[in-house]
Design an enzyme around this catalytic site. Structure first.
Site, PDB file in Angstrom:
ATOM      1  CD  GLU A  52      -2.035   1.004 -12.812  1.00 27.10           C
ATOM      2  OE1 GLU A  52      -1.777   0.842 -14.006  1.00 27.10           O
ATOM      3  OE2 GLU A  52      -1.297   1.632 -12.040  1.00 27.10           O
TER       4      GLU A  52
ATOM      5  NE  ARG B 253      10.573 -22.265  13.507  1.00 29.78           N
ATOM      6  CZ  ARG B 253      10.293 -21.849  14.734  1.00 29.78           C
ATOM      7  NH1 ARG B 253      11.027 -20.922  15.314  1.00 29.78           N
ATOM      8  NH2 ARG B 253       9.269 -22.358  15.380  1.00 29.78           N
TER       9      ARG B 253
ATOM     10  CB  THR C  78     -10.661  -6.573 -11.266  1.00 26.09           C
ATOM     11  OG1 THR C  78     -11.504  -6.696 -12.425  1.00 26.09           O
ATOM     12  CG2 THR C  78     -11.133  -5.402 -10.416  1.00 26.09           C
TER      13      THR C  78
ATOM     14  CD  GLU D 111     -12.573 -10.759 -10.974  1.00 26.00           C
ATOM     15  OE1 GLU D 111     -12.030  -9.666 -10.750  1.00 26.00           O
ATOM     16  OE2 GLU D 111     -12.371 -11.774 -10.272  1.00 26.00           O
TER      17      GLU D 111
END
Lengths: 382, 259
Positions: A366, A271, A368, A370
């Site tokens: 599977e 690009r 989070t 957290e």
């Protein structure tokens, strides 16, 4: 002595799956994604290659490899298509592995040859509408009636539960109470079975070619011998399955993170803007360098977790670190890859747009992010 | 049935390939060596013939020691054993010399069918099957997109510009295959693991009773005189449509004799 080189055999496996992913999976990923269709023909070819049997011994119809071999295959597939990779991950590590880890010899002989050959797909039903990470909140119940379990309840977001080759759904259910605590057990439900129903497809943000459904059990009766593992151990057993599964998800996330790098390197060279390739601008080149760093670190993290697991050492913390780091790396890389592609990055015909949509679930499924932090903190004694 | 499939390791076409400036041979160290793509189809066809008629598939390759990777790949797909002709004296051999060297090995190990890919992606000669057949005094069935064996008769469909020819010969024979013939299998992990234990016989020029004076760069019949890097592709012509776009495109095509 540290040694992160792959053995000749594992390198040959990795290359084979890479070639398969490049030649067979990648060219059709956009089409299956667009049509939200389960790629039966690709899954059949994966089965012929023995991918579903990778970590199982040959006596059960497996390939005689190990969990790390499975992770390598998942990473390479995810470089092309996360939906295909999660189909393998869920089929093996959630569908078949519990039977191998906790099944009786009879249960293994009955189920593993079919699951390992990929002729049948297995699914694992833990999450419910009222509880995901809090697996102890299970509301599905199973009651013994003579020599049969009678199961009632609903499970959410169950991968591989509704394909026309799904033959087994293992489900966690409350089977009683002891000391005021729920007794949770795992029960194998062959598919089809009367009373087992699959709801219509979810409308998902990503993973469009992966099969995910809500499933319901209405007075589903299965033989009492379908109990998987000891009664009351269902929750504990599945937690250990999830620990392993995190390494496989980390491998998948690594594949996605790497795919973003690969696409961007190519695009940044091709690009042109303001008379030169966009990759000659540090703003772009540095982004890609950071992305490569994250993919690399993700790979090291899951290699290390897998190594500890295969040595039989405690690996809970390393698995959580690998899953947490790599899923965040995948989301970061997908976001940056989309940015580097500019307007095209928002177009579904560019792979990075699909990677962007497919990445977010990695921070959720599977366990989070957290939950992973909670696990790591707990391992540190906090 | 004794099926021998000839495979070649070539520099990966996905990477930048080079010739060595000193002796103008392919620089096999510069790029990763992979199995020549069409050879995978030859291996697949050999395996299918074995599955249909029984027997044994032997992989035969001539190449440096790193060509073992290519042998392992063919063994992982399901071939039974391999013969690796490796010797510094072979370096720089041209097509004629390669066919002589391989024919010596084939005479030694015996065969009912020899299967090859139609050409390699490095030298792109496409002549080895014909030369081998001549040296082995065996019929040549070239450019097959279908192979059938019935007793001691072998039939192929030879792909042509106008369709196909049906060609028949008696065994032993040499067959070259094209990509349309099949869809090569991907090795399974079990196959990869099994390949490690399959026998690979290494032969030197002397072992194969090859006259060292007849192989290698010094006595090659052909010589690479000079080479240059292909010039970068020139930018295309952009035709701006100002009402006469169609005419301009037609004129362009006519100037290139496309229409």
């Amino acid at each position: 002595m540290l040694d992160y080189r792959l053995s000749d055999e594992l390198e040959a496996l990795r290359k084979t799956v890479e070639q398969f992913a490049r030649e067979v999976v990648a060219p059709r990923a956009a089409e299956y994604d667009e049509r939200k269709e389960f790629p039966y023909d690709i899954v059949r070819q994966m089965a012929e290659m023995g991918l579903f049997g990778l970590p199982f011994p040959e006596e059960y119809g497996g390939m005689g490899g190990d969990y790390f071999a499975l992770c390598l295959a998942i990473e390479e597939l995810a470089r092309a298509d996360s939906s295909v990779a999660i189909t393998l991950e869920a089929g093996v590590s959630l569908g078949a592995m519990p039977v191998y880890r906790f099944g009786t010899e009879e249960q293994r002989r009955e189920w593993l040859p079919r699951l390992a050959s990929g002729e049948a797909l297995g699914a694992f039903g833990l999450t419910e509408p009222g509880g995901g990470s809090d697996a102890g909140a299970t509301a599905t119940r199973a009651v013994l009636d003579g020599d049969e379990w009678v199961i009632n309840g609903t499970k959410s977001f169950i991968t591989n539960s509704g394909t026309n080759i799904t033959r087994l759904v293992t489900v966690t259910a409350v089977t009683g109470e002891s000391d005021g605590r729920k007794e949770i057990s795992s029960i194998m439900v062959p598919v089809p079975t009367e009373g087992f129903a699959v709801a219509k497809d979810y409308s998902k943000v990503g993973w469009h070619a992966s099969d995910t459904h809500e499933i319901t059990f209405t007075d589903v009766r299965v033989p009492s011998a379908n109990l998987l593992g000891r009664r009351g151990r269902g929750y504990a057993n599945f937690l250990s399955i999830l620990d392993e599964g995190r390494i496989a998800i980390a491998a998948l996330a690594t594949g996605l993170a790497q795919a973003c790098v690969d696409e961007c390197v190519k695009y940044a060279k091709e690009r042109h803007a303001f008379g030169r390739p966009i990759g000659s601008n540090q703003a772009i080149a540095f982004k890609i360098a950071d992305m490569e760093m994250k993919a690399h670190m993700s790979r090291l993290a899951y290699y290390r977790a897998a190594e500890k697991m295969l040595r039989g050492e405690p690996f809970k913390k390393e698995a959580a670190i690998a899953k947490l780091y790599s899923s965040e790396a995948a989301v970061d890389n997908a976001r940056e890859a989309t940015q580097i592609h500019g307007g095209y990055g928002f177009m579904n015909e560019f792979p990075v747009a699909r990677h962007w949509r497919d990445s977010k679930i990695l921070e959720i499924g599977e366990g989070t992010s957290e939950v992973q932090r909670m696990l790591i903190a707990r391992e540190l004694g906090l | 049935m004794n099926i021998v499939v000839c495979v070649k390791q070539v520099p990966d076409t996905a990477t930048e390939r080079k010739l060595r400036p000193d002796d103008k041979t392919i620089d096999r160290e510069a790029a990763e060596g992979v199995i020549n793509e069409i050879c995978e189809y030859a291996v697949e066809e050999a395996l299918r013939l074995k599955e249909a008629h029984g027997g044994e598939v032997t992989v035969l390759t001539m190449g440096p020691s790193k060509a073992t990777d290519t042998i392992r790949k063919a063994l992982a797909m399901g071939a039974d054993k391999a013969v690796h002709l490796v010797d510094d004296a072979l370096h720089g051999s041209d097509g004629l010399q390669t066919s002589y060297a391989l024919a010596q090995v084939l005479k030694k190990i015996g065969f009912d069918v020899v299967i090859l890919g139609s050409e390699s992606t490095d030298a792109r000669m496409g002549t080895l099957a014909a030369m081998l057949a001549e040296r082995l005094d065996a019929p040549q069935l070239s450019l097959a997109n279908k192979v059938e064996i019935d007793g001691s008769t072998i039939r192929i469909q030879r792909l042509t510009d106008y369709g196909f020819d049906r060609v028949e010969a008696s065994l032993p024979a040499v067959v070259s295959v094209v990509e349309k013939i099949n869809e090569p299998r991907y090795p399974s992990f079990k196959g990869i693991m099994a390949a490690k234990k399959k026998p690979v016989e290494t032969l030197s020029v002397a072992d194969a009773e090859i006259d060292a004076a007849k192989v290698g760069l010094a006595s090659a019949a052909t010589e690479v005189v000079d080479f240059a890097v292909a010039p970068p592709r020139a930018a295309g012509t952009i035709v701006k449509d100002e009402g006469d776009g169609g005419v301009k495109v037609a004129e362009f095509l006519a100037s290139k004799k496309f229409v």
